[in-house]
Write a protein that holds these residues in place. Structure first.
Motif, PDB file in Angstrom:
ATOM      1  N   UNK A   1      12.890   9.043  -3.354  1.00 11.90           N
ATOM      2  CA  UNK A   1      11.717   8.320  -3.838  1.00 11.90           C
ATOM      3  C   UNK A   1      12.066   7.154  -4.766  1.00 11.90           C
ATOM      4  N   UNK A   2      12.965   7.314  -5.756  1.00 10.29           N
ATOM      5  CA  UNK A   2      13.289   6.159  -6.616  1.00 10.29           C
ATOM      6  C   UNK A   2      13.827   4.974  -5.820  1.00 10.29           C
ATOM      7  N   UNK A   3      14.690   5.254  -4.858  1.00 10.62           N
ATOM      8  CA  UNK A   3      15.215   4.162  -4.029  1.00 10.62           C
ATOM      9  C   UNK A   3      14.098   3.520  -3.208  1.00 10.62           C
TER      10      UNK A   3
ATOM     11  N   UNK B   1       7.219   9.176   5.306  1.00  9.47           N
ATOM     12  CA  UNK B   1       7.112  10.406   6.091  1.00  9.47           C
ATOM     13  C   UNK B   1       7.592  11.609   5.288  1.00  9.47           C
ATOM     14  N   UNK B   2       8.655  11.432   4.511  1.00 10.72           N
ATOM     15  CA  UNK B   2       9.163  12.522   3.675  1.00 10.72           C
ATOM     16  C   UNK B   2       8.143  12.905   2.604  1.00 10.72           C
ATOM     17  N   UNK B   3       7.453  11.909   2.058  1.00 11.42           N
ATOM     18  CA  UNK B   3       6.407  12.192   1.078  1.00 11.42           C
ATOM     19  C   UNK B   3       5.291  13.023   1.703  1.00 11.42           C
ATOM     20  N   UNK B   4       4.872  12.626   2.905  1.00 13.89           N
ATOM     21  CA  UNK B   4       3.783  13.348   3.561  1.00 13.89           C
ATOM     22  C   UNK B   4       4.207  14.760   3.932  1.00 13.89           C
ATOM     23  N   UNK B   5       5.442  14.914   4.419  1.00 14.53           N
ATOM     24  CA  UNK B   5       5.932  16.253   4.774  1.00 14.53           C
ATOM     25  C   UNK B   5       5.965  17.156   3.551  1.00 14.53           C
TER      26      UNK B   5
ATOM     27  N   UNK C   1       0.815  -1.220   0.000  1.00 18.31           N
ATOM     28  CA  UNK C   1       0.000   0.000   0.000  1.00 18.31           C
ATOM     29  C   UNK C   1       0.845   1.265   0.000  1.00 18.31           C
ATOM     30  N   UNK C   2       2.128   1.141   0.337  1.00 21.45           N
ATOM     31  CA  UNK C   2       2.987   2.327   0.402  1.00 21.45           C
ATOM     32  C   UNK C   2       3.196   2.900  -0.993  1.00 21.45           C
ATOM     33  N   UNK C   3       3.084   4.219  -1.104  1.00 20.01           N
ATOM     34  CA  UNK C   3       3.256   4.895  -2.390  1.00 20.01           C
ATOM     35  C   UNK C   3       4.250   6.035  -2.221  1.00 20.01           C
ATOM     36  N   UNK C   4       5.045   6.255  -3.254  1.00 16.00           N
ATOM     37  CA  UNK C   4       6.041   7.317  -3.217  1.00 16.00           C
ATOM     38  C   UNK C   4       5.978   8.103  -4.531  1.00 16.00           C
TER      39      UNK C   4
ATOM     40  N   UNK D   1      -4.929  17.654  -8.048  1.00 10.20           N
ATOM     41  CA  UNK D   1      -3.877  16.731  -8.515  1.00 10.20           C
ATOM     42  C   UNK D   1      -3.026  16.194  -7.377  1.00 10.20           C
ATOM     43  N   UNK D   2      -2.748  17.034  -6.393  1.00  7.09           N
ATOM     44  CA  UNK D   2      -1.964  16.574  -5.241  1.00  7.09           C
ATOM     45  C   UNK D   2      -2.770  15.576  -4.411  1.00  7.09           C
ATOM     46  N   UNK D   3      -4.057  15.875  -4.201  1.00  4.81           N
ATOM     47  CA  UNK D   3      -4.907  14.938  -3.462  1.00  4.81           C
ATOM     48  C   UNK D   3      -5.012  13.602  -4.188  1.00  4.81           C
ATOM     49  N   UNK D   4      -4.994  13.671  -5.521  1.00  7.00           N
ATOM     50  CA  UNK D   4      -5.088  12.448  -6.317  1.00  7.00           C
ATOM     51  C   UNK D   4      -3.898  11.520  -6.145  1.00  7.00           C
ATOM     52  N   UNK D   5      -2.776  12.054  -5.680  1.00  7.81           N
ATOM     53  CA  UNK D   5      -1.594  11.220  -5.441  1.00  7.81           C
ATOM     54  C   UNK D   5      -1.727  10.398  -4.160  1.00  7.81           C
ATOM     55  N   UNK D   6      -2.730  10.727  -3.336  1.00 10.51           N
ATOM     56  CA  UNK D   6      -3.075   9.910  -2.166  1.00 10.51           C
ATOM     57  C   UNK D   6      -1.899   9.782  -1.199  1.00 10.51           C
ATOM     58  N   UNK D   7      -1.282  10.913  -0.891  1.00 16.22           N
ATOM     59  CA  UNK D   7      -0.179  10.924   0.074  1.00 16.22           C
ATOM     60  C   UNK D   7      -0.745  11.275   1.446  1.00 16.22           C
ATOM     61  N   UNK D   8      -0.638  10.333   2.375  1.00 16.92           N
ATOM     62  CA  UNK D   8      -1.213  10.522   3.709  1.00 16.92           C
ATOM     63  C   UNK D   8      -0.172  10.243   4.786  1.00 16.92           C
ATOM     64  N   UNK D   9      -0.544  10.521   6.022  1.00 20.04           N
ATOM     65  CA  UNK D   9       0.369  10.312   7.147  1.00 20.04           C
ATOM     66  C   UNK D   9       0.378   8.857   7.604  1.00 20.04           C
ATOM     67  N   UNK D  10      -0.681   8.103   7.315  1.00 20.66           N
ATOM     68  CA  UNK D  10      -0.833   6.774   7.902  1.00 20.66           C
ATOM     69  C   UNK D  10       0.253   5.769   7.515  1.00 20.66           C
ATOM     70  N   UNK D  11       0.736   5.740   6.260  1.00 20.46           N
ATOM     71  CA  UNK D  11       1.703   4.684   5.888  1.00 20.46           C
ATOM     72  C   UNK D  11       2.915   4.598   6.804  1.00 20.46           C
TER      73      UNK D  11
END
Length: 535
Positions: free
Chosen positions: A33-35, A312-316, A23-26, A510-520
């Motif tokens: 992110x690539x790593x 966490x970096x994605x969410x920040x 479920x984790x997305x980057x 568009x940013x919301x569509x990327x589904x970046x949340x704090x939960x992961x």
């Protein structure tokens, strides 16, 4: 048969961890992110193709995957270990097109299903020559697993000839790494001419990191330099912390030079004996499986926090992008309210119409001018907010994500949406005016459109329209004027809020569509914690 002692609770915890990893997305293009994406995909491959199947069915055959660079002699080595031609070989061949798995006929049922490598289509060729192409028309050879059964391999052992790890075809490189993730034993093949190359050493270091059961084969070594090359290769392995890894040397022979025949049995006898021993001796077999499975499990202690940190970096970064949008639109909203109080709408053509009203300008014309001026004010505010967002996002690498770059909504579409909202406000204001006029107890009621034009001017004209209140009170009374201005003011505030909110949400969509949340982040760490407890 010695089996791994695996409790059901451990498998449940591992399955839950696997779901969190999947479920984790980057999606944001941050430096790590690539790593993170590569680590996630590799971890999923190890979980799906090896760890979970192995823990569920420890009695399944040992799978030894033969990997290495182009021209290292992997296919010739597999053919020679088997004692017959099962995999297409040739030093001039740029890459193995389709991976080949060889097992004993008694072990066929272990690989007929999707127990390991579930994403690969099975192609059974028990009696075909390796050179025959049995693929269906249009079938992707990189997603097919060619399986052959031979009685020259002992039961309990399967060999898999993987594509080249440095293939010119990107899909083959990805598949080679995926196949290695499914192995109980990694057999890394290199040559006397290329044993110091970076690509095989990358995989050797990965094998050390995951503590897998590893074997190295130094292939095509000229007789006159066997001792020297073996010594240098051994020194490199020792320096890399791999000095205890079993090493086998295969001399350069005519069969290996041309890549078309089988090596003499004596050339691969020691490697074959090592593999057969680990397949048939319960203690050696258990040790090989337990080491590789345990190594993957142990690696989770560092890999899961790394994934959680990347999440966490994605969410920040998403929060910073969102904050920039919020600050820009909040600032412009405050500016719009201030300009309304200062009568900014009652300017230009609208001011000209107001001064001509009612002698040389109708109520409808005044309302048209006010609506157009209000639309312009709001469009300018939205455009300014988007420009501020663009400026802030240019300093954020995450804003380069596909779909985010290129700014917000176009001016044309924003003008259309804002214009519709303003027209809706005008229509509802006119309905309020009609409702107020309808309750006036006079023989001749005032024109509702005139009342609407006066209240619109009072609401939008600020200090420039002080006298409007008196004109409105003369027509509908002081209480009616106050009541209508209050209702109209609340209606105007609602529409202003709606316009700014709508345009803000469109910019954030568009940013919301990327589904970046704090939960992961928390979910990954929690899943690791549960797994560690069950271990």
């Amino acid at each position: 048969m010695v089996t791994l002692n695996v409790r059901p609770q451990l498998l449940d915890a591992l399955s839950a961890l696997r779901e969190r990893v999947a479920a984790a997305r980057f999606p944001l293009p941050l430096a790590g992110a690539p790593r993170a994406r590569a680590n996630r995909d590799e971890l999923l491959a190890q979980l799906d193709d090896y760890l979970v199947p192995r823990l569920k069915e420890p009695e399944a055959p040992l799978l030894a995957v033969v990997g290495g660079s182009t021209g290292a002699g992997k296919s010739t080595l597999v053919n020679s270990l088997v004692g017959r031609r099962v995999s297409e070989a040739g030093v001039l061949r740029p890459t193995t097109r389709t991976p080949v798995l060889v097992c004993h006929p008694e072990d066929q049922h272990w690989f007929s299903g999707m127990r390991v490598l579930p994403d690969l289509t099975r192609l059974w060729v028990p009696h075909q020559d390796a050179g025959e192409d049995l693929l269906l028309p249009g079938e992707d050879p990189s997603r097919v697993l060619r399986i052959q059964t031979v009685d020259t391999l002992p039961p309990g052992l399967a060999l898999l000839d993987a594509p080249d790890i440095d293939s010119l075809v990107a899909d083959n490189r990805v598949l080679a790494a995926e196949l290695l993730c499914a192995a109980d034993i990694w057999i890394m093949v290199t040559t006397a001419a290329r044993y110091a190359d970076a690509v095989p050493w990358h995989l050797l270091r990965a094998a050390k990191e995951y503590d897998v059961t590893l074997v190295t084969v130094l292939d095509r070594v000229p007789h006159q330099v066997v001792s020297e090359v073996s010594r240098q290769y051994g020194a490199l392995l020792t320096k890399a912390g791999l000095g205890d890894v079993p090493r086998f040397t295969v001399p350069e022979l005519p069969e290996s030079t041309w890549g078309a025949g089988l090596l003499p049995a004596t050339a691969v006898a020691s490697l074959r004996a090592w593999l057969v021993h680990h397949a048939q001796d319960p203690t050696a077999r258990h040790h090989a499986m337990a080491r590789t499975a345990g190594g993957v499990l142990d690696s989770l202690k560092s890999r899961m926090p790394e994934l959680a940190g990347a999440a966490a970096a994605q969410y920040a970064a998403a929060l910073r992008l969102t904050a920039a949008v919020d600050a820009a639109y909040d600032g412009e909203y405050t500016r719009v309210r201030a300009r309304l109080q200062n009568g900014a709408v009652l300017a230009g053509d609208a001011l000209k119409r107001w001064r001509a009203f009612p002698l040389d300008c109708t109520a409808g014309e005044l309302l048209d001018a006010l609506a157009e001026s209000l639309t312009t004010l709001l469009l300018c505010a939205v455009t300014a907010a988007d420009e501020r967002v663009d400026e802030a996002w240019r300093r954020e690498p995450a804003a380069a994500a596909p779909g985010l770059a290129g700014g917000g909504p176009s001016s044309e579409s924003a003008e259309h949406r804002i214009g519709m909202s303003v027209r809706r406000w005008r229509r509802e204001l006119e309905e309020y005016a009609e409702d107020e006029v309808r309750h006036i107890e006079r023989s001749v009621a005032p024109d509702a459109e005139v009342v609407a034009a006066l209240v619109a001017t009072a609401l939008l004209g600020g200090r420039r329209a002080r006298s409007t209140g008196e004109a409105l009170a003369e027509r509908i009374g002081a209480h009616g004027a106050l009541r209508l201005r209050d209702r109209g003011g609340r209606l105007l505030a609602e529409h202003l809020d709606r316009v700014i909110h709508t345009e803000r949400e469109r910019r954030l969509a568009p940013l919301d569509g990327l589904d970046v949340h704090a939960e992961p982040q928390a979910e990954l760490i929690a899943a690791l914690s549960v797994l560690q407890k069950e271990r």
